[in-house]
Design an enzyme around this catalytic site. Structure first.
Site, PDB file in Angstrom:
ATOM      1  CG  ASP A 299       5.114   3.734   1.726  1.00  0.00           C
ATOM      2  OD1 ASP A 299       5.149   4.484   0.721  1.00  0.00           O
ATOM      3  OD2 ASP A 299       4.561   4.067   2.785  1.00  0.00           O
TER       4      ASP A 299
HETATM    5  C1  NOJ Z   1       4.836   7.342   1.065  1.00  0.00           C
HETATM    6  C2  NOJ Z   1       3.583   7.173   1.869  1.00  0.00           C
HETATM    7  O1  NOJ Z   1       3.869   6.491   3.072  1.00  0.00           O
HETATM    8  C3  NOJ Z   1       2.475   6.432   1.137  1.00  0.00           C
HETATM    9  O2  NOJ Z   1       1.310   6.495   1.912  1.00  0.00           O
HETATM   10  C4  NOJ Z   1       2.283   6.995  -0.231  1.00  0.00           C
HETATM   11  O3  NOJ Z   1       1.227   6.309  -0.885  1.00  0.00           O
HETATM   12  C5  NOJ Z   1       3.575   6.865  -1.005  1.00  0.00           C
HETATM   13  N1  NOJ Z   1       4.605   7.653  -0.328  1.00  0.00           N
HETATM   14  C6  NOJ Z   1       3.454   7.283  -2.466  1.00  0.00           C
HETATM   15  O4  NOJ Z   1       3.380   8.655  -2.602  1.00  0.00           O
END
Ligand code: NOJ
Length: 753
Positions: A299
């Site tokens: 993430d």
């Molecule tokens: C953080 C989020 O937890 C995730 O779900 C998302 O895909 C990413 N940011 C990218 O934007």
């Protein structure tokens, strides 16, 4: 999950289209483990280029949409182009637009050291320019095939806009409504979550992953993220491994089984180990047990966040831990680029480990057809042609209608007549900005239909419609309540649209109290005091704890965030052009303090079964029953269940028994009913949930009509995860229900031999 699929296929009442999709053989597959072209590339790449293939960054060409990540300092386009030419990134995410994408891809395949194409990703959570209901709302349809169709339509638009990989679906099972990301998933139930996970992956990836309009799916967040303690985002998930396996992993398995070739490691730690650095999770379970053949992306900056977790000492240590655990791609931190080459040279990371990760990434790019066609999904003609197609807009309205849940309709207040004098009140009623809802990363505000626009369209030019905001989402408006009360008094009936704003759920939007914000509650109280009948349309990204005038309103609809077509869908339901048919995918508690609150909790030693509350598992202030339970949903007709029977009292060996019940439409309108199959293991070596959902069946009945709905039950449906991680059923007695909700119905008993 195959047990579920085959059992579902046998369900009487399951639609033919759903069955044919299940039988579709065209799941995405990666090629042979050792592909000559990929092996040649790996042999030729420098360590720096390998680190680049394992690094993804935010796209500076992002020009619209709300911020979806913290503190983003996007590199300039010139820097990005230089980095691509040097082979220092595998792709970009959350940019938009074909022209910019084509130019960046041109740099990669004409100037990059090995001509390796980029991959363009994006958070396409519930549509692109045409916004569908939030995933939680869509789960309320209890109709996975609907989710497959909306994911397909989202894939068409996303790929037309230059996206080849979506960071979706979120398949985290969410049992604490304080968590803001409940809105992104399919709710509190694992079985339902599996159906929606598989359906959404099928929709995104289509029949052929190399097709121009297919996108790579990324079921996320692996794993246990829905169990963050106290519902606070990014917190520890303090769950036993049996719970992880029983509750949280199955939707991922369902997604992988239909071909999802990527997943995202979650931010949280489990038992002290952050997922990004969790070898047991990312390698032993994901690759070893689940047979996952795709890639793992971290993430956003989650590898670097292992330092804040106190799990990694510094950047290099974080890279060692993430890559060795099985996290192939680093999102945004740049740590792999910065440290990986030196770590390999010093022997802290084996070249073999790096090559394995690079191989996974290149195989997925190959599965998408990027090597043969780097400009796939980067087509200017499609960008102009395939966005906001009439069929997608019609689907958005259909999905929105099917997502609405009628919680209460005392005195058959609904549906209303289009000629009634209506006061339509609430902060969002004329606010296009709030319509797409949370996690609409690329919204098209202009095309959104507000409640006011929807009501006007349904009521026509002679509409007798008073409009008032009443208050803002979380703050009073000067004179707002007085104006709303005056509007109410001038009308026959109030339609009050209240709840959360789009910004109140989603990432990092945990709430302590899952209530209607105080200024809106005050508005509801003032309106109720007028004595006019009041219909409440809730907007929310989670279950809410309702009180006062909202709870006591004669008619209440859960409408979540319905997307582009919100106003039309609301009007369709309120005026009866369509009947509500949604079911709650999350339990509504009596009060916030009951969270985490979900229907399939384990039995305690002191359940409150009778009226006497003394010395029982309960709170002082409220009953232990849900205000509105999982699976609940009314219609404009009424259903009666009777005569539940089983084909045999004993289920032996690998056999199956049929459980059926008679469902009658006792109302005056056509009924769309969602019959639900639940089971309970009465005595087991581990305490078992009071009920667990094992099947759903949709049926349509005319007034006075009745039909027998049947489910097939096998040994696999009665199994649970044991401490040694094996999943099997224990012989003994089980209760079985065919019921309209998780608390309704009378069980029949069966015995598993
Ligand atoms: C953080 C989020 O937890 C995730 O779900 C998302 O895909 C990413 N940011 C990218 O934007």
């Amino acid at each position: 999950m195959t047990g579920h699929v085959s059992r579902r296929m046998l369900l009487k009442g399951a639609s033919l289209s759903a069955i044919s999709i299940m039988l579709s053989p065209a799941f995405a597959r990666v090629g042979p483990v050792r592909d000559a072209r990929i092996e040649r590339l790996i042999a030729a790449m420098t360590l720096e280029e390998k680190a680049g293939q394992l690094s993804i960054f935010s796209d500076p060409s992002r020009v619209d949409g709300p911020p979806v990540n913290p503190g983003l300092v996007a590199q300039s386009m010139a820097t990005v182009q230089r980095e691509i030419a040097a082979g220092r990134m595998t792709g970009l995410y959350n940019g938009i637009g074909v022209a910019a994408g084509r130019e960046l891809q041109r740099v990669a395949v004409e100037q990059g050291p090995h001509r390796i194409p980029l991959i363009f990703a994006g958070d396409v959570i519930h549509g692109m320019k045409t916004t569908f209901p939030v995933p939680l709302g869509e789960a309320a349809s209890f109709d996975p095939e609907l989710a497959r169709r909306t994911a397909r339509a989202a894939a068409v638009e996303a790929s037309a806009k230059g996206i080849q990989w979506v960071f979706a679906p979120m398949v985290d099972v969410a049992r604490d409504q304080r968590w803001g990301r409940v809105v992104e998933g399919a709710g509190e139930d694992t079985w339902l979550g599996c159906q929606f996970a598989a359906a959404r992956v099928r929709g995104f990836q289509g029949d052929d992953l190399t097709a121009e309009d297919s996108v790579l799916a990324c079921p996320k967040h692996f794993a246990g993220y829905g169990a963050v303690m106290g519902g606070m985002d990014y917190n520890t998930a303090d769950i036993p491994e049996t719970t992880l396996r029983e509750t949280h992993l199955p939707p991922f398995k369902a997604a992988f089984d239909v071909g999802a070739l990527s997943t995202m490691a979650s931010f949280n730690d489990i038992a002290g180990v952050p997922s990004t650095g969790n070898h047991h999770l990312l390698t032993d379970i994901l690759r070893g047990e689940m047979g996952f053949a795709g890639l793992v992306v971290s993430d956003y900056t989650a590898d670097a966040e292992m330092i804040a977790h106190g799990f990694a000492a510094d950047g290099p240590d974080a890279v060692v831990k993430a890559l060795n655990a099985g996290c192939d791609i680093s999102m945004q931190s740049g740590l792999y680029n910065a440290h990986l080459p030196a770590l390999v040279r010093s022997g802290r990371i084996a070249m073999k480990t790096v090559d394995t990760a690079v191989r996974r990434v290149l195989r997925v790019k190959q599965a998408l057809g990027l090597f043969d066609n780097p400009y796939r999904s980067l087509d200017l003609a499609r960008e102009a042609r395939d966005v906001r197609l009439p069929a997608a807009i019609a689907l958005a309205r259909e999905a929105a209608v099917k997502s609405v849940v009628l919680l209460k309709n005392d005195g058959d207040l609904l549906p209303l007549s289009t000629t009634a004098k209506i006061a339509l009140i609430g902060p969002c009623v004329s606010d296009k900005g709030d319509m797409p809802g949370p996690w609409a990363s690329f919204p098209d505000f202009a095309s959104c239909v507000t409640p006011e626009a929807g009501f006007r369209a349904a009521m026509g030019p002679t509409a007798r419609l008073e409009i008032a905001r009443g208050c803002d989402y979380e703050a009073p408006l000067a004179g707002g309540i007085a104006r709303a009360v005056a509007a109410a008094k001038a009308a026959d009936v109030i339609v009050l649209v209240i709840g959360e704003s789009a910004r109140m759920s989603g990432e990092a939007q945990a709430r302590v109290e899952i209530t209607i914000p105080a200024p809106q509650q005050a508005l509801a109280e003032a309106l109720a005091a007028t004595g006019r009948p009041m219909v409440v349309l809730l907007r929310h990204g989670r279950a809410l704890a309702l009180s006062g005038a909202v709870r006591n309103a004669p008619a209440i609809l859960a409408t979540w965030f319905l997307g582009s077509e919100t106003g039309h869908a609301m009007a369709d339901i309120v005026f009866g052009a369509a009947a509500p048919q949604g079911r709650l995918p999350v339990s509504f508690p009596q009060a916030s303090g009951q969270e985490p609150f979900f229907y399939d909790h384990r039995t305690t030693g002191r359940p409150q079964l009778g009226a006497d509350p003394a010395w029982k598992a309960r709170y002082r202030e409220v009953t232990t029953e849900a205000l509105y339970p999982f699976g609940h949903g009314l219609s404009y007709a009424t259903a009666r269940y009777s005569g539940t029977t089983v084909s045999a009292p004993i289920l032996a060996g690998d056999g199956a028994i049929t459980v059926s019940a008679l469902v009658s439409n006792t109302g005056k309108r056509r009924l769309h009913e969602v019959a639900q199959l639940y089971v309970h293991d009465k005595v087991a070596s581990l305490t078992q949930p009071v009920r667990v959902l094992k099947g759903i069946s949709h049926l349509d009945l005319d007034p006075g009509q009745r039909a027998r709905v049947a489910f097939t039950l096998t040994r696999a449906d009665l199994a649970f995860v044991h401490p040694d991680a094996r999943r099997f059923a224990e012989p003994g007695a089980f209760d079985v229900w065919v019921a309209p909700s998780s608390v309704a119905g009378i069980p029949v008993s069966i015995v598993l031999d």
